[in-house]
Every structure is written in C-alpha cells, then in structure tokens.
Write an enzyme that holds these catalytic residues in place. Structure first.
Site, PDB file in Angstrom:
ATOM      1  CB  SER A 217      -5.957  -2.834  -1.188  1.00 54.98           C
ATOM      2  OG  SER A 217      -5.349  -1.582  -1.012  1.00 54.98           O
TER       3      SER A 217
ATOM      4  CG  HIS B   9      -0.630  -2.886  -0.122  1.00 57.06           C
ATOM      5  ND1 HIS B   9      -1.476  -2.624   0.937  1.00 57.06           N
ATOM      6  CD2 HIS B   9      -1.369  -2.718  -1.253  1.00 57.06           C
ATOM      7  CE1 HIS B   9      -2.662  -2.281   0.469  1.00 57.06           C
ATOM      8  NE2 HIS B   9      -2.626  -2.341  -0.849  1.00 57.06           N
TER       9      HIS B   9
ATOM     10  CG  ASP C 229       0.442  -2.433   3.677  1.00 56.40           C
ATOM     11  OD1 ASP C 229       0.702  -1.553   2.834  1.00 56.40           O
ATOM     12  OD2 ASP C 229      -0.507  -3.231   3.551  1.00 56.40           O
TER      13      ASP C 229
END
Length: 353
Positions: free
Chosen positions: A138, A291, A263
C-alpha cells in the site's frame, strides 16, 4: 510489461471489500521472535526496525501501509515467509508507527523516501556483498517504487515487490470518499487524527492546527496537516510530488507489482499503462483481490494468501543466487554516511509477537 494475473479469489470471498477486510480480522498470525532496533537519524528523529531471522543470509526490507506496523496481518505474514526461507527480514516502521510518537513535528507520508534510503545505505555499507531486496504494501509500496525510480541504476537491490500500490495518491484520496470505501476513509482518518493529537500534546506544532475532528476526508487532512507540515504548497502539490507513477520508467531493479483492478482503497484510475513501465517492471493485474487481500482457498480455514506466493517466487528467482551488480556498486553513493554524527542503530528490545 503488464500481464494478466492468475489469481482466483476464494469462492466465498469474491467481493472486493470482503477480500480487503477478511485478512485483518480473521487471518491467523504466526508468532515471531522479533528483535527491535532503533534507528537514530541525522535530523534527530528515530524509527524502529523489527528483525526476524538469523545473523546471515539475504536481507529483505519490508515497508508497511498507512498507519500500519509489525502487527498488521500482511506484515506478520510476509515476515514469517522470509523467516521460513532462511533469510533475514527487516520491517521498517515509518516514523511514529511503532507505538511511540516520533520526536519531530514532521513524520512520514506517501512520498517520504529518506528513511528507506538511510536504512538501505546502512545495510549496504555494513554488508556490501549481502543480497538485498524490498517489499512494500500500500503506502509503503508507493514509497518503495518512488525510491527505486529516484535511485535508478544506483539502487543496490536484487529484487523488489510492491502490493496494492496507490500510484497516484490523488486518485486514492478520491476513491475512499465513494460508496462503501468511505469505511476505510473513516477508519484510517480516525487513526491519523488520534496520532496527530497524541504527538502534538507532547510537542508544540509548527503552526496552528485546525480542529482535527472537522477533517473528514483525506484531502481535508492533507490540505490542513500533511502538506504544510512537510513543505508542500497544498494537497494537490503533495499528491503530485509523492506519487510513484511518474517515476516507474526509471526503475532498473527487477520489480513485481501485484495489483487488483477492484481495489477499494487506491482505485483503478491511477494504474499505469505499459508504456509508463521500465523493462525491469512487471505489473500483474487481476480483476479481483481487493486491497492487500488476494485471498484464495477452498474454505475459510484453508485460506491462502496468493500475494505471498508471488512474492516468494519473485524473490527466489532474483535474490538467492544474486549479488549487487557492478553497475549498481559503482553508481551507488550514499547521500549521507550511515555513521554520521549520532546517527545509527541501537538494539532496543527482543519480543515474541
């Protein structure tokens, strides 16, 4: 190069939000023998680095996501994988994320690569012939890709992997303002406001902060806090300068990017085209995965974390039998000597997590 992913989501976990949320709350976390080192930076601040593995072998640096830590499910999972492979893992906490507020008013953000640079400098200077790799998740994935692009041929890594990347932070900020994704907006901003308040109860802020409770979106928070705190003109300037997308063509380290088009946190609008990628970069796109999810398996108690399988395969291909290339060795010149002044590493604690 962009390739179609072979990931197939678990039949019981096909929704993008379910893929995202399931690992956080239901993944079993293996216990790890963690050794913590405190990194003292030349600017007087610090960050904590958690280690697994022995005293020798390849080193894999791990970068967590926004408001993450060693306690994040994906972090524990990948550190356990590194340990099983007989390597050493070093999870670098971004400033203020290891359970203790950092000393300076500034902290970390999606484009802050200085601490990663410092750690890599230290590792390279201490063990110049040890193969190094890095994994980012991320926000940490964006930081990693941005740093790789900034360093180009001079990055002394054998391989890198980035999972669920917010290539364009502006797109991510807009994504979490829509639909059910507002859940992530609420959850992350709650943590960010709390940590900001905790820090500035201990030190004086460099400017008058607004009422943090009124900041309901990432754009509002970044406009009022992140941007002025870190020297950006505004949130738009911060997003533009911090995104990794514009630097992907400069990456020279063999890099795998694992990304899902569904996502719900970073969105799909910022995903780069093939023309934007360097030849060293492979972007594996799946239609599903959420995600930092990518959960497969027949039943919930048989859940597999497919991204880790891809991480393992990529690192085994490039890391185990590799060494720093002569070009990288010649080009690499640390921007700041690791041993300068009081900067360096200090053993802090050992714990089992």
């Amino acid at each position: 190069m962009i390739v179609a992913s072979k990931f197939k989501p678990a039949w019981w976990l096909r929704n993008r939000h379910a893929q995202t949320i399931f690992p956080k709350f239901f993944r079993r976390r293996p216990k790890l023998a963690i050794r913590r080192e405190r990194i003292e930076f030349p600017d007087g601040d610090f960050a904590d680095c958690d280690w697994v593995g022995g005293d020798s072998g390849p080193i894999v640096v791990v970068l967590h996501g926004l408001e993450g830590s060693i306690d994040s499910a994906y972090a524990v999972g990948v550190m356990a994988l590194i340990e099983r492979l007989g390597w050493r893992g070093a999870l670098l906490h971004f400033r203020g994320c290891s359970g203790e507020p950092n000393r300076l008013a500034t902290g970390y953000h999606s484009g802050f690569t200085a601490d990663l640079e410092f750690l890599i400098e230290h590792l390279h200077a201490t063990e110049p012939h040890t193969p190094l790799a890095a994994i980012g998740f991320s926000l940490g994935a964006n930081v990693l890709l941005k740093w790789l692009g900034e360093r180009g041929d001079a990055a002394p890594l054998a391989a890198a992997v980035a999972v669920s990347v917010p290539f364009d932070p502006a797109v991510a900020a807009d994504t979490v303002e829509r639909g059910l994704s507002r859940l992530y907006n609420w959850y992350l901003l709650r943590s960010m406001r709390l940590n900001t308040k905790r820090k500035f109860c201990r030190i004086r802020p460099p400017f008058e902060l607004p009422d943090l409770a009124t900041l309901k979106t990432f754009r509002q928070f970044d406009e009022a806090v992140t941007a002025p705190l870190h020297g950006f003109c505004d949130a738009t300037d911060y997003y533009h300068q911090s995104g990794s997308r514009r630097l992907l063509r400069h990456i020279r380290v063999p890099t795998l990017i694992v990304q899902a088009m569904d996502d719900p946190v970073v969105g799909s609008g910022g995903v780069p085209d093939a023309e934007e990628l360097a030849s060293a970069v492979t972007l594996e796109l799946s239609q599903r995965g959420g995600h930092v999810g990518f959960v497969s398996g027949g039943w919930p108690w048989q859940a597999n974390y497919w991204a880790e399988e891809r991480i393992r395969a990529h690192l085994l291909t490039h890391l185990e039998a590799s060494a720093i290339t002569p070009a990288a060795e010649a080009a690499y010149r640390p921007a700041q000597p690791p041993a300068a002044s009081a900067a360096g590493f200090r053993d802090n604690s050992a714990a089992e997590r």
